[in-house]
Design a protein around this motif. Structure first.
Motif, PDB file in Angstrom:
ATOM      1  N   THR A  28       0.816  -1.195   0.000  1.00 39.73           N
ATOM      2  CA  THR A  28       0.000   0.000   0.000  1.00 39.73           C
ATOM      3  C   THR A  28       0.862   1.262   0.000  1.00 39.73           C
ATOM      4  O   THR A  28       1.957   1.293   0.556  1.00 39.73           O
ATOM      5  CB  THR A  28      -0.904   0.023   1.240  1.00 39.73           C
ATOM      6  OG1 THR A  28      -1.688   1.210   1.206  1.00 39.73           O
ATOM      7  CG2 THR A  28      -0.097   0.004   2.529  1.00 39.73           C
ATOM      8  N   LEU A  29       0.345   2.292  -0.627  1.00 41.78           N
ATOM      9  CA  LEU A  29       0.983   3.602  -0.597  1.00 41.78           C
ATOM     10  C   LEU A  29       0.361   4.492   0.464  1.00 41.78           C
ATOM     11  O   LEU A  29       0.799   5.630   0.649  1.00 41.78           O
ATOM     12  CB  LEU A  29       0.867   4.268  -1.973  1.00 41.78           C
ATOM     13  CG  LEU A  29       1.603   3.550  -3.121  1.00 41.78           C
ATOM     14  CD1 LEU A  29       1.378   4.291  -4.427  1.00 41.78           C
ATOM     15  CD2 LEU A  29       3.084   3.417  -2.830  1.00 41.78           C
ATOM     16  N   THR A  30      -0.634   4.008   1.130  1.00 37.37           N
ATOM     17  CA  THR A  30      -1.295   4.773   2.180  1.00 37.37           C
ATOM     18  C   THR A  30      -0.309   5.072   3.299  1.00 37.37           C
ATOM     19  O   THR A  30       0.372   4.185   3.793  1.00 37.37           O
ATOM     20  CB  THR A  30      -2.496   3.997   2.734  1.00 37.37           C
ATOM     21  OG1 THR A  30      -3.406   3.731   1.676  1.00 37.37           O
ATOM     22  CG2 THR A  30      -3.191   4.795   3.814  1.00 37.37           C
ATOM     23  N   GLY A  31      -0.241   6.356   3.668  1.00 38.76           N
ATOM     24  CA  GLY A  31       0.653   6.761   4.737  1.00 38.76           C
ATOM     25  C   GLY A  31       2.016   7.230   4.280  1.00 38.76           C
ATOM     26  O   GLY A  31       2.842   7.642   5.093  1.00 38.76           O
ATOM     27  N   TYR A  32       2.258   7.191   2.970  1.00 35.46           N
ATOM     28  CA  TYR A  32       3.565   7.582   2.441  1.00 35.46           C
ATOM     29  C   TYR A  32       3.446   8.824   1.569  1.00 35.46           C
ATOM     30  O   TYR A  32       2.568   8.906   0.707  1.00 35.46           O
ATOM     31  CB  TYR A  32       4.157   6.456   1.598  1.00 35.46           C
ATOM     32  CG  TYR A  32       4.446   5.195   2.377  1.00 35.46           C
ATOM     33  CD1 TYR A  32       3.523   4.162   2.417  1.00 35.46           C
ATOM     34  CD2 TYR A  32       5.638   5.050   3.070  1.00 35.46           C
ATOM     35  CE1 TYR A  32       3.778   3.012   3.134  1.00 35.46           C
ATOM     36  CE2 TYR A  32       5.904   3.892   3.788  1.00 35.46           C
ATOM     37  CZ  TYR A  32       4.967   2.870   3.818  1.00 35.46           C
ATOM     38  OH  TYR A  32       5.220   1.724   4.524  1.00 35.46           O
ATOM     39  N   SER A  33       4.359   9.766   1.775  1.00 32.21           N
ATOM     40  CA  SER A  33       4.433  10.931   0.896  1.00 32.21           C
ATOM     41  C   SER A  33       4.969  10.494  -0.459  1.00 32.21           C
ATOM     42  O   SER A  33       5.853   9.633  -0.537  1.00 32.21           O
ATOM     43  CB  SER A  33       5.359  11.987   1.501  1.00 32.21           C
ATOM     44  OG  SER A  33       4.843  12.453   2.728  1.00 32.21           O
ATOM     45  N   TRP A  53       1.347  12.501   2.794  1.00 23.99           N
ATOM     46  CA  TRP A  53       0.804  11.166   2.983  1.00 23.99           C
ATOM     47  C   TRP A  53      -0.713  11.179   3.127  1.00 23.99           C
ATOM     48  O   TRP A  53      -1.382  10.221   2.734  1.00 23.99           O
ATOM     49  CB  TRP A  53       1.450  10.491   4.198  1.00 23.99           C
ATOM     50  CG  TRP A  53       1.141  11.146   5.505  1.00 23.99           C
ATOM     51  CD1 TRP A  53       1.881  12.082   6.158  1.00 23.99           C
ATOM     52  CD2 TRP A  53       0.005  10.914   6.343  1.00 23.99           C
ATOM     53  NE1 TRP A  53       1.284  12.450   7.318  1.00 23.99           N
ATOM     54  CE2 TRP A  53       0.129  11.750   7.475  1.00 23.99           C
ATOM     55  CE3 TRP A  53      -1.116  10.075   6.254  1.00 23.99           C
ATOM     56  CZ2 TRP A  53      -0.809  11.767   8.498  1.00 23.99           C
ATOM     57  CZ3 TRP A  53      -2.049  10.087   7.268  1.00 23.99           C
ATOM     58  CH2 TRP A  53      -1.892  10.934   8.372  1.00 23.99           C
ATOM     59  N   SER A  54      -1.248  12.276   3.670  1.00 22.32           N
ATOM     60  CA  SER A  54      -2.698  12.366   3.848  1.00 22.32           C
ATOM     61  C   SER A  54      -3.401  12.832   2.578  1.00 22.32           C
ATOM     62  O   SER A  54      -4.623  12.691   2.455  1.00 22.32           O
ATOM     63  CB  SER A  54      -3.003  13.345   4.972  1.00 22.32           C
ATOM     64  OG  SER A  54      -2.601  14.652   4.607  1.00 22.32           O
ATOM     65  N   GLY A  55      -2.641  13.416   1.668  1.00 20.91           N
ATOM     66  CA  GLY A  55      -3.243  13.985   0.469  1.00 20.91           C
ATOM     67  C   GLY A  55      -3.743  15.398   0.650  1.00 20.91           C
ATOM     68  O   GLY A  55      -4.230  16.006  -0.307  1.00 20.91           O
ATOM     69  N   ASP A 101       9.889   6.518   4.872  1.00 17.35           N
ATOM     70  CA  ASP A 101       9.431   6.763   6.240  1.00 17.35           C
ATOM     71  C   ASP A 101       7.963   7.132   6.205  1.00 17.35           C
ATOM     72  O   ASP A 101       7.560   8.083   5.540  1.00 17.35           O
ATOM     73  CB  ASP A 101      10.235   7.888   6.886  1.00 17.35           C
ATOM     74  CG  ASP A 101      11.655   7.474   7.174  1.00 17.35           C
ATOM     75  OD1 ASP A 101      12.513   8.364   7.276  1.00 17.35           O
ATOM     76  OD2 ASP A 101      11.903   6.264   7.295  1.00 17.35           O
ATOM     77  N   ARG A 102       7.177   6.400   6.941  1.00 18.31           N
ATOM     78  CA  ARG A 102       5.737   6.623   6.893  1.00 18.31           C
ATOM     79  C   ARG A 102       5.338   7.828   7.750  1.00 18.31           C
ATOM     80  O   ARG A 102       5.964   8.124   8.764  1.00 18.31           O
ATOM     81  CB  ARG A 102       5.005   5.373   7.394  1.00 18.31           C
ATOM     82  CG  ARG A 102       3.745   5.076   6.636  1.00 18.31           C
ATOM     83  CD  ARG A 102       3.156   3.764   7.038  1.00 18.31           C
ATOM     84  NE  ARG A 102       1.914   3.519   6.299  1.00 18.31           N
ATOM     85  CZ  ARG A 102       1.033   2.614   6.634  1.00 18.31           C
ATOM     86  NH1 ARG A 102       1.245   1.837   7.686  1.00 18.31           N
ATOM     87  NH2 ARG A 102      -0.056   2.457   5.916  1.00 18.31           N
ATOM     88  N   PHE A 103       4.302   8.518   7.308  1.00 17.91           N
ATOM     89  CA  PHE A 103       3.687   9.632   8.033  1.00 17.91           C
ATOM     90  C   PHE A 103       4.657  10.798   8.261  1.00 17.91           C
ATOM     91  O   PHE A 103       4.570  11.502   9.264  1.00 17.91           O
ATOM     92  CB  PHE A 103       3.101   9.176   9.377  1.00 17.91           C
ATOM     93  CG  PHE A 103       2.113   8.062   9.238  1.00 17.91           C
ATOM     94  CD1 PHE A 103       2.309   6.853   9.916  1.00 17.91           C
ATOM     95  CD2 PHE A 103       0.999   8.197   8.437  1.00 17.91           C
ATOM     96  CE1 PHE A 103       1.398   5.821   9.794  1.00 17.91           C
ATOM     97  CE2 PHE A 103       0.082   7.159   8.308  1.00 17.91           C
ATOM     98  CZ  PHE A 103       0.293   5.971   8.990  1.00 17.91           C
ATOM     99  N   SER A 111      15.281  15.303  -0.631  1.00 21.54           N
ATOM    100  CA  SER A 111      16.177  14.326  -0.028  1.00 21.54           C
ATOM    101  C   SER A 111      15.450  13.176   0.658  1.00 21.54           C
ATOM    102  O   SER A 111      16.033  12.128   0.922  1.00 21.54           O
ATOM    103  CB  SER A 111      17.107  15.008   0.966  1.00 21.54           C
ATOM    104  OG  SER A 111      16.347  15.616   2.000  1.00 21.54           O
ATOM    105  N   GLY A 112      14.172  13.372   0.960  1.00 16.26           N
ATOM    106  CA  GLY A 112      13.430  12.321   1.647  1.00 16.26           C
ATOM    107  C   GLY A 112      12.983  11.177   0.761  1.00 16.26           C
ATOM    108  O   GLY A 112      12.580  10.116   1.248  1.00 16.26           O
ATOM    109  N   TYR A 113      13.081  11.371  -0.561  1.00 19.72           N
ATOM    110  CA  TYR A 113      12.590  10.347  -1.485  1.00 19.72           C
ATOM    111  C   TYR A 113      13.691   9.341  -1.769  1.00 19.72           C
ATOM    112  O   TYR A 113      14.765   9.696  -2.256  1.00 19.72           O
ATOM    113  CB  TYR A 113      12.091  11.006  -2.763  1.00 19.72           C
ATOM    114  CG  TYR A 113      10.818  11.766  -2.511  1.00 19.72           C
ATOM    115  CD1 TYR A 113      10.841  13.100  -2.135  1.00 19.72           C
ATOM    116  CD2 TYR A 113       9.592  11.128  -2.613  1.00 19.72           C
ATOM    117  CE1 TYR A 113       9.661  13.781  -1.863  1.00 19.72           C
ATOM    118  CE2 TYR A 113       8.413  11.802  -2.354  1.00 19.72           C
ATOM    119  CZ  TYR A 113       8.459  13.134  -1.974  1.00 19.72           C
ATOM    120  OH  TYR A 113       7.296  13.793  -1.703  1.00 19.72           O
TER     121      TYR A 113
END
Length: 126
Positions: A28-33, A53-55, A101-103, A111-113
């Motif tokens: 799932t991609l839920t919770g991920y930016s 992550w929330s959209g 990293d979730r949430f 850099s976070g990707y």
């Protein structure tokens, strides 16, 4: 490990539109930016659009503001990039990416990707 698969690229005339899709083949991609990057020949890979992550929050590069829209459908486990009023300068390989990293809240930070799709070519003719 999340695996990302992009689709929707192609050849379009200037002023046209394309919609890119990015789906996870495993988890799932839920919770991920999520973000969309692009890389033109001999140029760096740039972040063009990102979604939290929330959209609820999005961020765009100045060059695409007002023309591109990023969105996500957590039911379909897919992230989209709607590209309108395309210009020859938009020609590049477009990559979908996720922050593992979730949430996280810093969805706009390049850099976070750290997980990438294989890329899809977008070519805009003049």
């Amino acid at each position: 490990q999340v695996q990302l698969v992009e689709s929707g690229g192609g050849l379009v005339q200037a002023g046209g539109s394309l919609r890119l899709s990015c789906a996870s083949s495993r988890r799932t991609l839920t919770g991920y930016s999520m973000g969309w990057f692009r890389q033109a020949p001999e140029k760096e890979r740039d972040l063009v659009a990102a979604i939290s992550w929330s959209g609820s929050s999005t961020n765009y590069a100045d060059s695409v503001k007002g023309r591109f829209t990023i969105s996500r459908d957590n039911v379909k486990n897919t992230v989209y990039l709607q590209m309108n009023s395309l210009e020859p300068e938009d020609t590049a390989v477009y990559y979908c990416a996720v922050q593992s990293d979730r949430f996280t809240t810093r969805y706009y930070e390049r850099s976070g990707y750290d997980i990438w799709g294989q890329g899809t070519q977008v070519t805009v003719s003049s």
